[in-house]
Scaffold this motif. Structure first.
Motif, PDB file in Angstrom:
ATOM      1  N   ILE A 262       7.121  -1.110  -6.345  1.00  0.00           N
ATOM      2  CA  ILE A 262       7.504  -0.580  -5.037  1.00  0.00           C
ATOM      3  C   ILE A 262       6.981   0.849  -4.945  1.00  0.00           C
ATOM      4  O   ILE A 262       7.285   1.679  -5.804  1.00  0.00           O
ATOM      5  CB  ILE A 262       9.032  -0.590  -4.868  1.00  0.00           C
ATOM      6  CG1 ILE A 262       9.581  -2.011  -4.983  1.00  0.00           C
ATOM      7  CG2 ILE A 262       9.430   0.031  -3.529  1.00  0.00           C
ATOM      8  CD1 ILE A 262      11.090  -2.083  -5.003  1.00  0.00           C
ATOM      9  N   PRO A 263       6.178   1.163  -3.940  1.00  0.00           N
ATOM     10  CA  PRO A 263       5.577   2.509  -3.881  1.00  0.00           C
ATOM     11  C   PRO A 263       6.625   3.605  -3.749  1.00  0.00           C
ATOM     12  O   PRO A 263       7.590   3.481  -2.991  1.00  0.00           O
ATOM     13  CB  PRO A 263       4.699   2.444  -2.615  1.00  0.00           C
ATOM     14  CG  PRO A 263       4.509   0.998  -2.326  1.00  0.00           C
ATOM     15  CD  PRO A 263       5.728   0.308  -2.834  1.00  0.00           C
ATOM     16  N   ASN A 264       6.411   4.694  -4.484  1.00  0.00           N
ATOM     17  CA  ASN A 264       7.277   5.874  -4.346  1.00  0.00           C
ATOM     18  C   ASN A 264       7.254   6.405  -2.928  1.00  0.00           C
ATOM     19  O   ASN A 264       8.224   6.985  -2.449  1.00  0.00           O
ATOM     20  CB  ASN A 264       6.806   6.981  -5.297  1.00  0.00           C
ATOM     21  CG  ASN A 264       7.336   6.775  -6.698  1.00  0.00           C
ATOM     22  OD1 ASN A 264       8.530   6.624  -6.892  1.00  0.00           O
ATOM     23  ND2 ASN A 264       6.448   6.759  -7.662  1.00  0.00           N
ATOM     24  N   SER A 265       6.133   6.205  -2.234  1.00  0.00           N
ATOM     25  CA  SER A 265       5.954   6.786  -0.904  1.00  0.00           C
ATOM     26  C   SER A 265       6.937   6.232   0.114  1.00  0.00           C
ATOM     27  O   SER A 265       7.169   6.855   1.151  1.00  0.00           O
ATOM     28  CB  SER A 265       4.524   6.542  -0.413  1.00  0.00           C
ATOM     29  OG  SER A 265       4.267   5.144  -0.305  1.00  0.00           O
TER      30      SER A 265
ATOM     31  N   PRO B 295       0.820  -1.226   0.000  1.00  0.00           N
ATOM     32  CA  PRO B 295       0.000   0.000   0.000  1.00  0.00           C
ATOM     33  C   PRO B 295       0.850   1.271   0.000  1.00  0.00           C
ATOM     34  O   PRO B 295       1.876   1.343   0.682  1.00  0.00           O
ATOM     35  CB  PRO B 295      -0.803  -0.122   1.305  1.00  0.00           C
ATOM     36  CG  PRO B 295      -0.800  -1.579   1.637  1.00  0.00           C
ATOM     37  CD  PRO B 295       0.525  -2.085   1.159  1.00  0.00           C
ATOM     38  N   GLU B 296       0.404   2.248  -0.768  1.00  0.00           N
ATOM     39  CA  GLU B 296       1.067   3.564  -0.760  1.00  0.00           C
ATOM     40  C   GLU B 296       1.064   4.162   0.641  1.00  0.00           C
ATOM     41  O   GLU B 296       1.973   4.909   1.012  1.00  0.00           O
ATOM     42  CB  GLU B 296       0.343   4.519  -1.718  1.00  0.00           C
ATOM     43  CG  GLU B 296       0.596   4.265  -3.193  1.00  0.00           C
ATOM     44  CD  GLU B 296       1.931   4.855  -3.655  1.00  0.00           C
ATOM     45  OE1 GLU B 296       2.533   5.627  -2.885  1.00  0.00           O
ATOM     46  OE2 GLU B 296       2.361   4.531  -4.770  1.00  0.00           O
ATOM     47  N   GLU B 297       0.039   3.799   1.423  1.00  0.00           N
ATOM     48  CA  GLU B 297      -0.098   4.360   2.772  1.00  0.00           C
ATOM     49  C   GLU B 297       1.047   3.975   3.702  1.00  0.00           C
ATOM     50  O   GLU B 297       1.227   4.598   4.753  1.00  0.00           O
ATOM     51  CB  GLU B 297      -1.431   3.912   3.385  1.00  0.00           C
ATOM     52  CG  GLU B 297      -2.667   4.568   2.787  1.00  0.00           C
ATOM     53  CD  GLU B 297      -3.094   3.940   1.457  1.00  0.00           C
ATOM     54  OE1 GLU B 297      -4.116   4.371   0.905  1.00  0.00           O
ATOM     55  OE2 GLU B 297      -2.400   2.996   0.984  1.00  0.00           O
ATOM     56  N   PHE B 298       1.823   2.957   3.325  1.00  0.00           N
ATOM     57  CA  PHE B 298       2.966   2.593   4.154  1.00  0.00           C
ATOM     58  C   PHE B 298       3.984   3.734   4.207  1.00  0.00           C
ATOM     59  O   PHE B 298       4.821   3.781   5.102  1.00  0.00           O
ATOM     60  CB  PHE B 298       3.639   1.323   3.623  1.00  0.00           C
ATOM     61  CG  PHE B 298       2.981   0.051   4.092  1.00  0.00           C
ATOM     62  CD1 PHE B 298       1.657   0.053   4.526  1.00  0.00           C
ATOM     63  CD2 PHE B 298       3.664  -1.146   4.084  1.00  0.00           C
ATOM     64  CE1 PHE B 298       1.039  -1.122   4.962  1.00  0.00           C
ATOM     65  CE2 PHE B 298       3.069  -2.322   4.527  1.00  0.00           C
ATOM     66  CZ  PHE B 298       1.752  -2.305   4.968  1.00  0.00           C
ATOM     67  N   GLY B 299       3.910   4.631   3.279  1.00  0.00           N
ATOM     68  CA  GLY B 299       4.785   5.795   3.293  1.00  0.00           C
ATOM     69  C   GLY B 299       4.496   6.753   4.431  1.00  0.00           C
ATOM     70  O   GLY B 299       5.272   7.675   4.682  1.00  0.00           O
TER      71      GLY B 299
END
Length: 608
Positions: free
Chosen positions: A129-132, A106-110
């Motif tokens: 792999i999310p940019n975040s 999830p992007e929210e892991f950022g």
């Protein structure tokens, strides 16, 4: 009418406040959402009606009931990751490796900006792999190997300045590796379709565990940097060094043990226990659960809620001005020393007035208890086991002295601090505690710590310890193994002047009467040549001058049959010379007592 409307509004506000008060904790909501998304039926104790998730298994909180650690490894999950986990902004360590988790990261892991360790290794994750993740400025370990991730490595990961390990091997990634990521101390991008740049065979993977047992450094002209063949434990040597520079929790790492290439040791996550949890585990530190007591405090037997047996050391001497941060830093330094012959630290607990360390329970207790405190029906340590203990202890100390950076000095090596696991393998305990409790001391020399009879003379007189201090204590421990006796025994005053075990053995060795001192519990079941060899090693280790004592690596070799004869011959020559000199001075002193003294000569020996 206006008054009635005002009363109604107040009632609505009060009801809303009441609902907010009794509604499930937001942290608990997020964790329960994760349980549902993972199809984690195994987590039966994760109850949404219990608003405080700090009581749930696998969840660790700080003193303010904020979730800091979540460890759900190898549990066979089959679902996906919940984006709601992103609200746990106090989370420092997230370990979900070894499951069957699919779907995207999830992007929210950022949003997990306090995260120092993220381990999603060995799952079935897909997508990019999310940019975040580039927002996780505190991230030290990023492990996402063995998944099905695609796309390129986000350039944003270059912003992770605290990163010491990035593991992205065995995915389906492509494109260029950001230059900053191959400057990280430990990295692995193999098993992808990545462009590793110049010398790609060397750029996709840093040196890791399992290398040569001998150290060498080669400088190659035209290539930036140096290639270092790692000492004995390869990459774990670097891992010790990284941990000395960076905080944060560890992760599960497998390291090779020198001399036993096929055996691997798991370095588990260091857990921060709640005070209440350890109170319950030890029955409120009941005296009937005391396993032993030493210079650092009492050790209690305990059992956690999942029936895991533990040993809890309750420290009685620590410098409170150092506070929680200094204590935790030193604890983490100890925790990275992982070897089959060293006692593994499970976790710790701190309160304003307490410092506690948690270890696995050693079924066969200590070598000292097996030598001198046998209960009816308990087996005696046979000679073969004693040899095994001697070698295992030497290997553990060798690792502390020569393969950790900075080196760790034990300062209290003795049979009571060598524990025995279920297979009667030697496990050195209490290492690093002297440094731990002295962490705030600013004087050059630390407080002398140890047990009389085991303390090296130079440490006792100056307060300065070194690895040779441990070598001396190890030599005394060998004599304990051979004789079964204590390092100091005042009962010997009835027969002779040698209260110290070392002096007693030296005397018998000169008189070639070693048979009389071998532990009677062995009932003659030993090989006299092996006993003599062990005593020889012990006497080499306990020489008065620290410079003359062997290093622990040399002790290991001598116990394995290499180089002892040469060192022993040299020792005998030195010992005979010193003894003759002592006897000459003694005769001169005795002669002087019965003669007329030359007054001028006496004055010359006075103060100048």
């Amino acid at each position: 009418m206006a008054l009635m409307e005002m009363d109604l509004l107040i009632a609505v506000i009060s009801l809303a406040s009441l609902y907010s008060f009794v509604s499930p904790d937001a942290q608990g909501d997020a964790l329960y959402a994760l349980k549902v998304s993972l199809n984690a039926s195994q987590l039966t104790d994760w109850n949404p009606n219990l608003v405080n998730p700090c009581t749930w298994p696998k969840v660790i909180c700080d003193s303010n009931s904020k979730v800091t650690t979540l460890s759900l490894t190898n549990m066979g999950f089959s679902g996906t990751l919940s984006p709601r986990l992103g609200i746990l902004t106090t989370l420092q360590s997230l370990s979900l490796q070894g499951n069957g988790i699919n779907g995207k990261i999830p992007e929210e892991f950022g949003n997990l900006t306090n995260l120092t360790m993220l381990n999603l290794e060995n799952n079935h994750l897909t997508g990019e792999i999310p940019n975040s993740l580039g927002n996780l400025k505190n991230l030290t370990y990023l492990i996402i190997s063995q998944n099905n991730l695609t796309g390129s490595i986000p350039e944003s990961l270059s912003n992770l300045s605290n990163l010491v390990s990035i593991q992205l091997a065995s995915n389906d990634l492509s494109g260029q590796i950001p230059d900053e990521l191959v400057q990280v101390s430990r990295y692995n991008f193999t098993g992808n379709h990545l462009n590793c740049g110049i010398n790609s065979a060397h750029r996709c993977e840093s040196d890791v565990v399992g290398k040569s047992h001998k150290s060498k450094t080669g400088v190659i002209a035209g290539v930036v940097g140096a290639l270092i063949a790692i000492l004995i434990l390869g990459g774990f040597f670097l891992f010790c060094m990284w941990k000395s520079r960076h905080g944060g929790y560890g992760r599960e790492v497998f390291v090779d043990v020198a001399g036993e290439v096929d055996q691997r040791i798991e370095f588990g996550q260091l857990k921060r226990f709640a005070w209440r949890e350890l109170q319950l585990a030890t029955d409120y530190f009941n005296e009937k659960n005391v396993l032993g007591q030493g210079g650092f405090g009492k050790v209690y037997k305990g059992m956690l809620g999942d029936n895991t047996k533990i040993a809890v050391k309750r420290l009685t001497d620590f410098e409170s001005p150092g506070g929680d941060t200094a204590f935790q830093r030193e604890v983490e330094m100890i925790s990275v020393a992982v070897h089959k012959n060293l006692l593994r630290l499970i976790g710790f607990c701190t309160t304003p007035t307490e410092r506690l360390l948690v270890y696995p329970f050693m079924q066969n207790l200590s070598v000292a208890s097996r030598l001198r405190e046998l209960k009816p029906g308990e087996p005696v340590l046979d000679w073969s086991t004693r040899k095994h203990v001697a070698l295992g202890t030497a290997r553990g100390l060798e690792y502390l002295h020569e393969h950790c950076n900075p080196k760790i000095i034990h300062r209290d090596v003795k049979a009571a601090n060598v524990l025995l696991d279920e297979d009667f393998d030697a496990v050195v305990g209490d290492f690093g505690l002297a440094k731990l409790v002295d962490v705030r001391r600013t004087n050059v020399t630390t407080q002398v710590r140890g047990t009389m009879g085991h303390i090296a003379p130079e440490y006792l007189s100056t307060g300065k310890s070194s690895e040779k201090t441990d070598v001396f204590g190890y030599g005394i421990m060998l004599l304990e193994l051979v004789t079964g006796q204590r390092a100091i025994d005042f009962s010997r005053l009835e027969e002779e002047d040698d209260v110290l075990l070392l002096d007693h053995v030296k005397k018998l060795q000169r008189e070639t009467s070693l048979d009389s001192i071998i532990d009677r519990n062995l009932n003659g079941n030993y090989v006299i040549q092996e006993v003599e060899m062990m005593i020889q090693v012990a006497l080499l280790c306990t020489q008065s001058s620290p410079e003359d004592r062997p290093a622990m690596s040399e002790v290991v070799r001598m116990l394995e049959g290499e180089g002892l004869a040469e060192r022993w011959e040299e020792w005998q020559h030195t010992e005979v010379t010193q003894r003759h000199e002592y006897e000459r001075l003694q005769r001169r002193f005795e002669w002087g007592d019965n003669s007329i003294h030359d007054q001028s000569a006496i004055e010359l020996s006075g103060g100048r």
